[in-house]
Design an enzyme around this catalytic site. Sequence first.
Site, mmCIF file in Angstrom:
data_model
loop_
_atom_site.group_PDB
_atom_site.id
_atom_site.type_symbol
_atom_site.label_atom_id
_atom_site.label_comp_id
_atom_site.label_asym_id
_atom_site.label_seq_id
_atom_site.Cartn_x
_atom_site.Cartn_y
_atom_site.Cartn_z
ATOM 1 N N GLU A 82 3.666 4.415 8.318
ATOM 2 C CA GLU A 82 4.586 4.795 7.242
ATOM 3 C C GLU A 82 3.849 5.735 6.299
ATOM 4 O OE1 GLU A 82 6.388 1.687 4.838
ATOM 5 O OE2 GLU A 82 7.749 3.187 4.006
ATOM 6 N N ASN B 272 15.851 -0.548 8.402
ATOM 7 C CA ASN B 272 14.577 -1.217 8.115
ATOM 8 C C ASN B 272 14.781 -2.274 7.050
ATOM 9 O OD1 ASN B 272 11.569 -1.538 7.743
ATOM 10 N ND2 ASN B 272 12.148 -0.798 5.709
ATOM 11 N N GLU B 273 14.335 -3.462 7.309
ATOM 12 C CA GLU B 273 14.242 -4.509 6.294
ATOM 13 C C GLU B 273 15.497 -4.599 5.423
ATOM 14 O OE1 GLU B 273 11.346 -4.671 2.863
ATOM 15 O OE2 GLU B 273 10.130 -5.595 4.407
ATOM 16 N N CYS C 51 10.255 1.424 4.085
ATOM 17 C CA CYS C 51 11.240 1.828 3.073
ATOM 18 C C CYS C 51 11.471 3.335 3.080
ATOM 19 C CB CYS C 51 10.783 1.384 1.695
ATOM 20 S SG CYS C 51 10.727 -0.389 1.505
HETATM 21 O O1 AHR Z 1 4.771 -1.658 4.216
HETATM 22 C C1 AHR Z 1 5.233 -1.453 2.933
HETATM 23 C C2 AHR Z 1 6.701 -1.789 2.789
HETATM 24 O O2 AHR Z 1 6.920 -3.141 2.960
HETATM 25 C C3 AHR Z 1 7.592 -1.177 3.826
HETATM 26 O O3 AHR Z 1 7.919 0.108 3.511
HETATM 27 C C4 AHR Z 1 8.798 -2.053 3.783
HETATM 28 O O4 AHR Z 1 9.465 -2.113 5.019
HETATM 29 C C5 AHR Z 1 8.262 -3.378 3.319
HETATM 30 O O5 AHR Z 1 8.947 -3.819 2.209
#
Ligand code: AHR
Length: 661
Positions: free
Chosen positions: A46, A384-385, A247
Site C-alpha cells: 500500500e 477493502n475493509e 484504505c
Molecule cells: O495498513 C494500514 C491500513 O489498515 C489499511 O490501509 C487499511 O486497510 C487498514 O485499516
Amino acid sequence: MKLRNLLLTMALGAGTAVSAADYTVTVETQKPGAEIQPTMYGIFFEDINFAADGGLYGELVKNRSFEFTPDPLMGWQAFGKVEIRDDGPFDRNPHYARLRSMGHGDWWTGLQNEGFFGIGVEKDKEYRFSVYARVPEGKTQMLRVQLVEPYTQEEHQEFSQQDIKVSSRDWQKYTVVLKSKKTADKAQLRLFLCDENGHSGSGTMDVEHVSLFPVDTWKGHENGMRKDLAQALADMKPGVFRFPGGCIVEGVTLENRYNWKNSVGPVENRPLNKNRWESTFTYRYYPDYFQSYGLGFYEFFLLSEEIGSEPLPVLNVGMACQFQNWNDESAHAPATEAGLKEYIDDCLDLIEFANGSVDTKWGKLRAEMGHPAPFNMKLLGIGNEQWDEFYFKRVRIVADAVRRAHPEIKIIGTSGPDAEGRSFDLGWEAMKRQKADLVDEHFYRPISWFKNEWNRYDQYDRTGPKVFAGEYACHDRGKKWNHAGASIYEAAFITGIERNADIVHMATYAPLFSHVDGWQWRPDMIWYDNLRVAKSASYWVQALYAQNKGTNVLPLQQTNFPKKGEDGVLCSAVWDNEAGEYVVKVVNTFDQAKTVSIKLNGAKAVGEAKAITLDLSQYDMENTVENPHAIEPKETKVKAEGNLLNVTVQGKNFVVYRVKK
Ligand code: AHR
C-alpha cells in the site's frame, strides 16, 4: 545419548536429549494432509509511509510534473524568473515551468528539487536524468543539471554535472546520465538555465516532467523500482502480491480513490492523485504526499511476475473510506447497477488489461506498455475493509457482474476492520451468502489478542469461503514499532494458520514499507531511508514461513497446547514435496528455554536436521537502518536419534527444522 552426540548438540546450540521433554510433538509423516496453497504467504503493498513515491518507486524527483496542489512548486526551490504555466504537452498533467534569463551575467534562473527527504545517491553509480523541454523563442539554451549538497562545508556544493542543449521550439525529451562523484543521502537536484556557453545570458526555456532515476533499478526497467527494496520482496519468496492497498483503494472521497486507469499508459500523462494518507493523522502530517501513479498497475503486475507471486489487485466497490465517512450514504456511489457501472467497468476492464488479448482495448494497452503476454490474473479483491449493508449491497452487484463475465476469477470480499464481533460476523455471513471465494480478514492487535487466538482457525466452517488474513500485525501496547517482543507472537500465531492450511489460503502482514522520515503508521515490515534498508523482525518471521512453506500440512499432536491467553510452545509441520523434506516449526513464547521432543512418526532414521533459528528473546531489540542485522535467522545442525529430534528451544525463539526424508 552418546557423549560425542551430546557434545555435538551442545556445541551446535541445539539442546540435549532428555527422556521427559517439556513438550512432545508427534508429526505424522505418512499422512500428508491439505495442500499448502502456493499463495499462502505473501505481501501486501500500500502507498502509505511513502511506500511508492519516495520508496519502492525509483523516481528521485518530487513533484516532477509541477502538479502538486495548492502550490505547483512544492518540493522545488525556484530562483530567478520562473513561472508556472498550464498549457503543457500532457493534457492530464498540464503544468510546466517556464524559465527566463535574468538578463545579467551574475543573476541566475533555475530550479532545485529536494527529492523525498533528500535524494540518495551513491558514489560511482549512474543516474538517468530526463526532461521534456523546448525553447519557445527558438533561441538555443542550455540546461545545466547538477547533483548538489546544499548544506556541505566543502568548497563546491555540486558534485556531478551535465549540460543539455535545447534548440527546438517543440517539446522534446532529453536524457543524460550523471555519474555521482560521492555518496550522499540528502542530495538535491539543481537546474540552471544557461546560454550556449554556459553563462547566464538571455533566453527562455520550458521544462516539464523533470525526472531522475538510478540507472541500476530492479531488473533495469527505466520506469523502475529501487533495487534493494524490490530485492527484499523477492528474497522472501512471496506467494501472493496484494496491491494497491488498503484504505488507499477507497480514498477519503471517491474522487481520490486509487483509480487504476489513471495509473497505466505513459507515465508523463498519469494524473496526480492526493494521497489519502497525507492528512489521515494530523500528528503525522505530510502536505507533500501525493501519488504520481508512476508505480501503477502495469508495474505491480510486472513485479508480481518477476518475484513469482500471484497478483491480487483490490478494486473499489463504489465506496469511499468508511472510517472517514461513517454512516454517510451519500459518500458512496448509488447502490444500483447503474450507479455502480463505473466500478463494475473498472473490474471488467482490469481483467481485460491483465488477461485480455492484444486485440482488446485494454489488452492492447498492456502490449504497448511492453507485455503482450497476459499476466494471468486469477484473483480480484472487491472492496477493502468495508462493513455493514453499505458494503453488502454494493459488493453483491459488483461481484455478480464480474462473475457473469468472468467465472474463472476468484473473488475476495472483506469482513471489515474487526477480527471478531458483530460487524465481523455479519461480514462473514454476507460473504458466505454471496459465495465469495475468500474473505479478507484484518487484525492489528496486541499481544494479549494473539495469545487468545492460538486456536482461531481450528473452529472455522470448512464449507464456506476460504480465509485471506490480508492485513495483520502484532501491535504491542505502547510500543508500536517492530521489536522482537511483538514479532514472536506473530511467529507463534502463524503456526495456527499453517496447521489450518485447508481453510487459510493466504496471509499477508501489513503494512509493508515505511520511510524512516515519512511514516504515518507503524509497525511496518521493511524500513528504509534514501540509501539503506532494514528488514524488521516481522520481515524475518514472514520470510521464514514463506521460504519454508512446503506443499502439504502434516498432522501433529503435541502435549501442553497452551490455553487461551497463555504463553506456550506452538508448532506446525509440513511436507515439502519439492525438496523431499519434512519441515517442523516450533515457537516458544516463554522467556525460559523449553525442551521439545519431535517424533517424525513413520519416518526412518533421519540423520541430521537443519535448524534455522530466529532469536527474538531481547524484547526491545529491532533492526534499524543504522543497525539492520541485529535480528537475523541463523542456521545450525541438529543430530537426530532415529526419527526423534530432541531439541531445546530457547525462550522467545522461533526455529524451523528441515529434515531430509
Ligand atoms: O495498513 C494500514 C491500513 O489498515 C489499511 O490501509 C487499511 O486497510 C487498514 O485499516
